[in-house]
Design a protein around this motif. Structure first.
Motif, short mmCIF file in Angstrom:
data_model
loop_
_atom_site.label_atom_id
_atom_site.label_comp_id
_atom_site.label_asym_id
_atom_site.label_seq_id
_atom_site.Cartn_x
_atom_site.Cartn_y
_atom_site.Cartn_z
N GLN A 234 38.42 43.67 41.13
CA GLN A 234 37.66 44.30 40.06
C GLN A 234 37.49 43.35 38.87
N SER A 235 38.57 42.66 38.48
CA SER A 235 38.47 41.75 37.34
C SER A 235 37.56 40.58 37.64
N SER A 236 37.57 40.08 38.87
CA SER A 236 36.67 38.98 39.25
C SER A 236 35.22 39.43 39.27
N LEU A 237 34.98 40.65 39.72
CA LEU A 237 33.61 41.18 39.70
C LEU A 237 33.12 41.39 38.27
N ASN A 238 34.01 41.79 37.39
CA ASN A 238 33.60 42.05 36.00
C ASN A 238 33.14 40.78 35.30
N ILE A 239 33.75 39.63 35.62
CA ILE A 239 33.38 38.37 34.96
C ILE A 239 32.43 37.55 35.84
N LEU A 240 31.95 38.16 36.93
CA LEU A 240 30.99 37.51 37.83
C LEU A 240 31.54 36.21 38.40
N ALA A 241 32.85 36.19 38.69
CA ALA A 241 33.48 35.00 39.27
C ALA A 241 33.34 35.08 40.79
N TRP A 242 32.16 34.81 41.30
CA TRP A 242 31.87 35.00 42.72
C TRP A 242 32.70 34.12 43.64
N PRO A 243 33.02 32.86 43.31
CA PRO A 243 33.92 32.09 44.19
C PRO A 243 35.30 32.74 44.34
N GLN A 244 35.80 33.38 43.27
CA GLN A 244 37.07 34.09 43.37
C GLN A 244 36.92 35.34 44.23
N VAL A 245 35.80 36.01 44.11
CA VAL A 245 35.54 37.20 44.94
C VAL A 245 35.55 36.83 46.42
N THR A 246 34.96 35.70 46.75
CA THR A 246 34.94 35.25 48.14
C THR A 246 36.35 35.03 48.68
N VAL A 247 37.21 34.39 47.87
CA VAL A 247 38.60 34.15 48.29
C VAL A 247 39.32 35.48 48.51
N ILE A 248 39.12 36.43 47.60
CA ILE A 248 39.78 37.74 47.73
C ILE A 248 39.31 38.45 48.98
N LEU A 249 38.01 38.44 49.24
CA LEU A 249 37.48 39.11 50.43
C LEU A 249 38.00 38.47 51.71
N ILE A 250 38.12 37.13 51.72
CA ILE A 250 38.67 36.45 52.90
C ILE A 250 40.12 36.86 53.11
N MET A 251 40.87 36.93 52.02
CA MET A 251 42.29 37.32 52.13
C MET A 251 42.42 38.75 52.63
N ILE A 252 41.57 39.65 52.13
CA ILE A 252 41.60 41.03 52.60
C ILE A 252 41.26 41.10 54.08
N LEU A 253 40.27 40.33 54.51
CA LEU A 253 39.88 40.31 55.92
C LEU A 253 41.04 39.84 56.80
N ILE A 254 41.73 38.79 56.37
CA ILE A 254 42.85 38.28 57.15
C ILE A 254 43.97 39.32 57.22
N ALA A 255 44.26 39.97 56.10
CA ALA A 255 45.31 41.00 56.08
C ALA A 255 44.96 42.15 57.02
N VAL A 256 43.72 42.57 57.02
CA VAL A 256 43.29 43.67 57.89
C VAL A 256 43.38 43.26 59.36
N LEU A 257 42.97 42.02 59.67
CA LEU A 257 43.05 41.55 61.05
C LEU A 257 44.51 41.49 61.53
N ILE A 258 45.41 41.03 60.64
CA ILE A 258 46.83 40.97 61.02
C ILE A 258 47.38 42.38 61.24
N SER A 259 47.04 43.31 60.34
CA SER A 259 47.52 44.69 60.51
C SER A 259 46.96 45.31 61.78
N GLU A 260 45.73 45.00 62.11
CA GLU A 260 45.14 45.51 63.36
C GLU A 260 45.86 44.95 64.57
N TRP A 261 46.21 43.68 64.51
CA TRP A 261 46.93 43.04 65.63
C TRP A 261 48.32 43.66 65.78
#
Length: 271
Positions: A234-261
């Motif tokens: 949310q804080s990264s979206l508020n300041i339009l820090a899109w490179p940080q948003v990308t890192v967060i989304l990648i980390m969330i994706l990895i966490a979800v994939l690990i939990s699924e496994w």
């Protein structure tokens, strides 16, 4: 009269006019409902922004790449908080959901007129409200933080755990229960030795499955102040820090994939 082919043999069947009229009436009603709903959506949509969406998406994608990988060092703790929110929330839901399941099952409830409807009300009410809404309400009541997120996940999961568990209780083999009752066992002993062993595989499977779902849901609770990695999103979206948003989304994706496994491995081991 339509022709129905059965291999090389063609069978003639006479049309049933009443049946055909019902089918056409159902199609007409379905199309009418669809067009009515589409008219409401269309009137409430600003189509200029819809048509301009591909250009905006391409622009944001260009700004979001490459990711700001050095931002990862700040995300490990909130990601750990997110996992804790999902795990503790699931544990609380199991503790609260199991008694509700036994109250809701027809073959274990002490009262079908009073306690069972009350248990079903709990199941329906907790499942009908999204965890993000629960988090928003709890943040307003007890303040922002991980505790509000944990309670939101727990309350949302009670109905899921209780519903699937009480259905498993109602589908048990009654002969085992009757055999234990014939020995003069008490109700608690019947539950402990006749019902619980039969529902343990279903209980373990749905618990792990719900934990997997809660990992996904807890990643966005920070959007309303309930802690976890969503707060950084949310804080990264508020300041339009899109490179940080990308890192967060990648980390969330990895966490979800690990939990699924992990979830799939545990379910396979149980089954």
């Amino acid at each position: 009269m339509p022709v129905i082919s059965k291999g090389e043999l063609k069978v003639w069947q006479r049309r049933d006019r009443a049946k055909q009229l019902k089918i056409w009436a159902m199609w007409f009603v379905g199309v009418a409902i669809f067009m009515f709903c589409w008219k409401i959506i269309s009137d409430a949509t600003t189509w200029f922004f819809v048509f301009d969406a591909p250009r905006i998406a391409a622009d944001i994608g260009g700004r979001a790449w490459p990711p700001r990988w050095e931002y990862l060092s700040e995300l490990w703790k909130p990601m750990w908080d997110t996992i804790n929110i999902a795990t503790l929330g699931t544990l609380l839901a199991i503790i609260m959901g199991v008694p509700v399941a036994f109250l809701a099952a027809n073959n274990t409830t002490p009262s079908r007129k009073f306690l069972r409807p009350f248990a079903l009300l709990i199941i329906v009410s907790t499942r009908s409200i999204n965890s993000l809404v629960w988090a928003l309400l709890l943040v307003s009541i007890i303040g922002p933080g991980i505790f509000a997120g944990t309670l939101a996940i727990a309350i949302r999961s009670i109905g899921f755990v209780a519903k699937l568990l009480y259905e498993a209780i109602e589908e048990i083999d009654t002969t085992q229960v009757e055999a234990i009752q014939a020995t003069g066992a008490s109700k608690l002993q019947v539950i402990a030795y006749g019902i619980v062993p039969q529902i343990m595989p279903a209980f373990a499977g749905l618990s792990v499955f719900r934990w997997d779902i809660n990992i996904r849901e807890s990643t966005i609770l920070g959007l309303v102040g309930a802690g976890g990695i969503g707060l950084y999103l949310q804080s990264s979206l508020n300041i339009l820090a899109w490179p940080q948003v990308t890192v967060i989304l990648i980390m969330i994706l990895i966490a979800v994939l690990i939990s699924e496994w992990v979830s799939s491995k545990v379910r396979l081991a149980i089954i």
